[in-house]
Scaffold this motif. Sequence first.
Motif, PDB file in Angstrom:
ATOM      1  N   ARG A   4       1.622   7.173  -0.544  1.00 59.11           N
ATOM      2  CA  ARG A   4       2.383   6.385  -1.513  1.00 59.11           C
ATOM      3  C   ARG A   4       2.171   6.991  -2.895  1.00 59.11           C
ATOM      4  NH1 ARG A   4       2.840   4.342   2.938  1.00 59.11           N
ATOM      5  NH2 ARG A   4       3.027   2.112   3.475  1.00 59.11           N
ATOM      6  N   SER A  10      -0.382   8.171   5.973  1.00 57.75           N
ATOM      7  CA  SER A  10       0.672   7.658   5.094  1.00 57.75           C
ATOM      8  C   SER A  10       0.378   8.088   3.669  1.00 57.75           C
ATOM      9  CB  SER A  10       0.773   6.135   5.181  1.00 57.75           C
ATOM     10  OG  SER A  10      -0.379   5.528   4.647  1.00 57.75           O
ATOM     11  N   ASP A  27       0.266  -0.314   0.537  1.00 58.31           N
ATOM     12  CA  ASP A  27       1.257  -1.033  -0.261  1.00 58.31           C
ATOM     13  C   ASP A  27       0.545  -1.873  -1.323  1.00 58.31           C
ATOM     14  OD1 ASP A  27       3.480  -0.060   1.133  1.00 58.31           O
ATOM     15  OD2 ASP A  27       3.252  -1.595   2.694  1.00 58.31           O
ATOM     16  N   ASP A  42      -2.982  -3.233   0.456  1.00 61.12           N
ATOM     17  CA  ASP A  42      -3.266  -3.565   1.846  1.00 61.12           C
ATOM     18  C   ASP A  42      -3.630  -2.297   2.611  1.00 61.12           C
ATOM     19  OD1 ASP A  42      -0.903  -2.192   2.404  1.00 61.12           O
ATOM     20  OD2 ASP A  42       0.267  -4.012   2.774  1.00 61.12           O
ATOM     21  N   GLU A  43      -3.861  -2.410   3.926  1.00 59.63           N
ATOM     22  CA  GLU A  43      -4.310  -1.269   4.726  1.00 59.63           C
ATOM     23  C   GLU A  43      -3.279  -0.151   4.798  1.00 59.63           C
ATOM     24  OE1 GLU A  43      -5.516  -2.409   8.608  1.00 59.63           O
ATOM     25  OE2 GLU A  43      -7.606  -2.742   8.006  1.00 59.63           O
ATOM     26  N   GLU A  44      -2.010  -0.457   4.536  1.00 62.25           N
ATOM     27  CA  GLU A  44      -0.956   0.550   4.585  1.00 62.25           C
ATOM     28  C   GLU A  44      -0.784   1.278   3.260  1.00 62.25           C
ATOM     29  OE1 GLU A  44       0.355   1.141   7.508  1.00 62.25           O
ATOM     30  OE2 GLU A  44      -0.864  -0.503   8.308  1.00 62.25           O
TER      31      GLU A  44
END
Length: 523
Positions: free
Chosen positions: A133, A131, A196, A192-194
Amino acid sequence: MKLQIQRILQCLILLALCQPLSAQEWIVEVPYGMGFMRDMISIDSGEHVLGIGGTNVNYRYDGLVLKVGKDGQYIDRKVHLPGQTLQYHSAVQLDNGNYMVFGICDDSLRDPLFQQYLQVDIFNDKLELVSSRTYDVDDETFDYFYDSSHGYMMKSILSKSGTVILACRPTYYDGKAHYPAYRCRMRFYEFDEEGDMLRVVDDDKSVIRIEEIFYAPHSDNLMIAVQGSFPPNDAVGIYIADTSLNIIAYKDFFHLQGGINPYADHIIEARCEGRWFDDDCVIFDAYTKRYDGKDDPRFTFYYDKLYKLDSALNIHAELRLPPYDSCSFSPVGTSTAYVNDSTIFAFTYCSSYIYANDMEQLNVTLVDKDLNLLGRKVLRVDNVIYIVSSPAAFNDGGCLAFVGSWNGDGYPGEPFKRRELMKFRREDIEITWDVVQENSAPSQLLPYPNPTNGILNIPIGEGEHNGLRLQIFDMKGEKCFDCAITKQGNLITVDTHNLEAGLYVYRVVSGSKEMSNGKFVKE
């Protein structure tokens, strides 16, 4: 025949399994385009080391992640953002095994020192991008990241609750024309782990560099090693942050040198791995400057010193790293890699372009947790300049360093630039007591009697002995004797009664050239 072949193969497999599974020191050359490492961390319980940084090919900055195994096998991932520059600065391993990597990026048409966006990328164990961001830091408080030091922008840590905390120093520009117009202050992000963003906490503490973030022992408070604006300005020290990420205390490092004398030794940076031992102690790597008050920068002397400190910054031990008669610089990041209580690797390098008496070498030093100097390995080739990134430890006692070397423009022969992964391990390489050997092979003329409790005789061989000096160093690398040799002949006699019991190293020099060296024990 087929059965015989099967039995032979089985025997060969058995023999292979019976061999000791011990990796030897190795060197793996990687493409020069891989550029630089901002940080290296141990991952997968020490099975691998993760390096993060960037490439710089024709001023094209791309992010780089490098995963290296104990056997020297590696995989790498270059991340190119179309139309933008990208440099990675910090990384952590998540509880799920993935790696969260932080970088800064911006439009490539702008100056790469000015980065407006925070990049948060997550990679799996094969370095596939899971992922991504991108967060804009242009808000009411800050404009962008100003990379004035080409690093030290941010450090991250996996929190005790499984989130990731990033300490960074974005910048606000007030419209003036020169450096004082840039206001760099502390900011915390939590993810967080994602990837975000969960929260943002700003503080009014000025920060020039962020060296490391780690938990205080037996506490939920965080310690952040920084170069900030303690009284006096631009000092080096520690910020303490509580669970709300508010700065609740700080302490500077000036007391380590005994005051604020502008012509005394001055700590420029103080970094560490954040690994506690002996219940409440940690090793800090202090990059130090000595200046004698003259205007010529050649009279400024740089060296590296290790301190064993407790959480209140009380000194338990200290050690100056070799070499001692030239400037020495620590890697990008801390110079130390903690393997165990008796094996801690520390790296320094020096080179002629920083007025280091034409000494161009990489020093691999071995110490224990009490900062006893156990030995050193010197990597040196004439006219080759070395630089090294922060080392990291494997779980087999090995230490990995990312080393750059080049012979520079103007040197004779074919110019070259190399990037190499080098692994060192105490059990596999001979690290000898050549602490002051800088320019020549060890002398075969041995001092006697050795050990001694009084007079020591040092043979120096035949030849012209005018202008020679004798220097003696103790186990800490401190110079305890330095005297001109006026006696004729090829034997020096030294009265050692005033020396404390222990191991010493001597060298006989003529100007910057070493004529002989050796070691002796004072009983």
